[in-house]
Design a protein around this motif. Structure first.
Motif, short mmCIF file in Angstrom:
data_model
loop_
_atom_site.label_atom_id
_atom_site.label_comp_id
_atom_site.label_asym_id
_atom_site.label_seq_id
_atom_site.Cartn_x
_atom_site.Cartn_y
_atom_site.Cartn_z
N GLY A 12 78.44 88.54 36.53
CA GLY A 12 77.62 88.67 37.74
C GLY A 12 77.87 90.01 38.42
O GLY A 12 79.00 90.52 38.41
N GLY A 15 75.25 95.07 37.52
CA GLY A 15 74.27 96.15 37.69
C GLY A 15 73.02 95.99 36.84
O GLY A 15 72.22 96.92 36.71
N ASP A 39 66.38 85.72 35.28
CA ASP A 39 67.45 85.14 36.10
C ASP A 39 66.85 84.18 37.12
O ASP A 39 65.94 84.55 37.88
N ASP A 170 77.49 105.78 41.02
CA ASP A 170 77.45 104.90 42.20
C ASP A 170 76.81 105.69 43.34
O ASP A 170 77.39 106.67 43.81
N ARG A 171 75.62 105.31 43.73
CA ARG A 171 74.90 106.06 44.77
C ARG A 171 74.24 105.06 45.71
O ARG A 171 73.58 104.12 45.25
N TYR A 174 70.50 103.90 45.30
CA TYR A 174 70.07 102.76 44.48
C TYR A 174 69.95 101.49 45.34
O TYR A 174 68.95 100.78 45.27
N1 LIG Z 1 74.28 102.69 40.43
C1 LIG Z 1 74.54 101.98 41.53
N2 LIG Z 1 74.96 102.59 42.66
C2 LIG Z 1 75.24 101.87 43.76
N3 LIG Z 1 75.16 100.54 43.85
C3 LIG Z 1 74.76 99.86 42.76
C4 LIG Z 1 74.42 100.53 41.54
N4 LIG Z 1 74.05 99.59 40.63
C5 LIG Z 1 74.16 98.40 41.24
N5 LIG Z 1 74.59 98.54 42.51
C6 LIG Z 1 74.87 97.47 43.49
O1 LIG Z 1 75.74 96.52 42.86
C7 LIG Z 1 75.38 95.20 43.23
C8 LIG Z 1 75.08 94.38 41.97
O2 LIG Z 1 73.98 95.00 41.31
P1 LIG Z 1 72.84 94.15 40.59
O3 LIG Z 1 72.29 93.12 41.48
O4 LIG Z 1 71.92 95.15 39.98
O5 LIG Z 1 73.73 93.45 39.46
P2 LIG Z 1 73.33 92.19 38.54
O6 LIG Z 1 74.13 92.33 37.29
O7 LIG Z 1 71.87 92.11 38.40
O8 LIG Z 1 73.86 90.97 39.39
P3 LIG Z 1 73.59 89.39 39.07
O9 LIG Z 1 74.53 89.07 37.96
O10 LIG Z 1 73.90 88.70 40.34
O11 LIG Z 1 72.16 89.28 38.65
C9 LIG Z 1 74.22 95.32 44.17
O12 LIG Z 1 74.69 95.27 45.48
C10 LIG Z 1 73.62 96.69 43.86
O13 LIG Z 1 73.02 97.28 44.99
#
Ligand SMILES: Nc1ncnc2c1ncn2[C@@H]1O[C@H](COP(=O)(O)OP(=O)(O)OP(=O)(O)O)[C@@H](O)[C@H]1O
Ligand SMILES: [Mg+2]
Length: 211
Positions: A12, A15, A39, A170-171, A174
């Protein structure tokens, strides 16, 4: 038939949704593109509802995803699957549906090692289907000015799947873009974020040219 790219990682918050949305948005410049939200949380659908990206998003959150896609995919050139976390059957179905798998991993060897069960599923599929789907790790949320990308390269050696040289940093842009139902490219096409997405997208396009 469409080119199907699945963004998968059972962990989880790794990203997936952020990467899937940005990749799909970029691919839509290269042909009709559909983003599939696999999802049950519906994050990609929430993103779509929060803005007006012009990107079609549908939810297919049952393990019959691979078959359902065959039925509807013909209208599209590109399909990007935003994978589910934790649900093993969904991950297996995403692996089956995909021509290419991208595994976003945060820059930690622990996160990489946590993907071992996914790597096993992918490699079993590759053995059964002549090496398909292609699969690779992508480091996401990398911190600037750290050598972590290099360390990840070392950690991934011997893992059986490559790590793409294209890193997503990490920005905050996004997170802001997602909250507003848009993308880093639409917010600021000249940003470093938009540029790194462009580079990754080019890599994906090249891979399909070669298929
Ligand atoms: N490149 C990035 N820079 C900054 N923040 C990021 C970046 N990629 C993801 N995040 C942040 O990390 C968190 C998790 O990202 P995301 O929801 O895309 O992951 P996920 O794998 O889809 O999660 P889940 O398993 O819940 O579906 C979010 O708060 C998102 O804003
Ligand atoms: Mg998600």
């Amino acid at each position: 038939m469409p080119n199907v790219i699945a963004v998968l990682n059972p962990k989880g918050g790794s990203g997936k949704t952020t990467l899937a949305i940005h990749l799909a948005y970029a691919l839509k410049e290269h042909g009709r593109t559909l983003l599939v939200d696999a999802d049950i949380q519906g994050s990609a659908r929430d993103w779509s509802a929060a803005g007006s990206s012009g990107l079609p998003v549908i939810g297919l959150d049952r393990p019959t995803l691979d078959r359902e896609l065959q039925a509807i995919g013909g209208d599209y050139q590109w399909i990007v699957i935003d994978g589910a976390s934790k649900v093993e059957k969904m991950v297996a179905s995403g692996v089956k549906a995909a021509d290419m798998i991208l595994i976003p991993v945060q820059p930690s060897a622990l996160d990489l090692w946590a993907c071992a069960p996914l790597v096993d599923v992918i490699q079993a599929r590759q053995q059964a289907t002549d090496g398909r789907p292609a699969a690779a790790f992508v480091v996401v949320r990398a911190k600037k000015n750290t050598s972590i990308a290099r360390e990840m390269r070392r950690a991934v050696e011997g893992y059986g799947l490559p790590l793409l040289p294209h890193t997503i940093y990490d920005r905050t842009l996004y997170a802001r873009a997602i909250t507003e139902g848009t993308t880093v490219q639409a917010m600021d096409a000249a940003s470093e974020a938009a540029n790194e997405i462009r580079l990754l997208t080019n890599r994906v396009l090249e891979a399909f040219d070669g298929v």
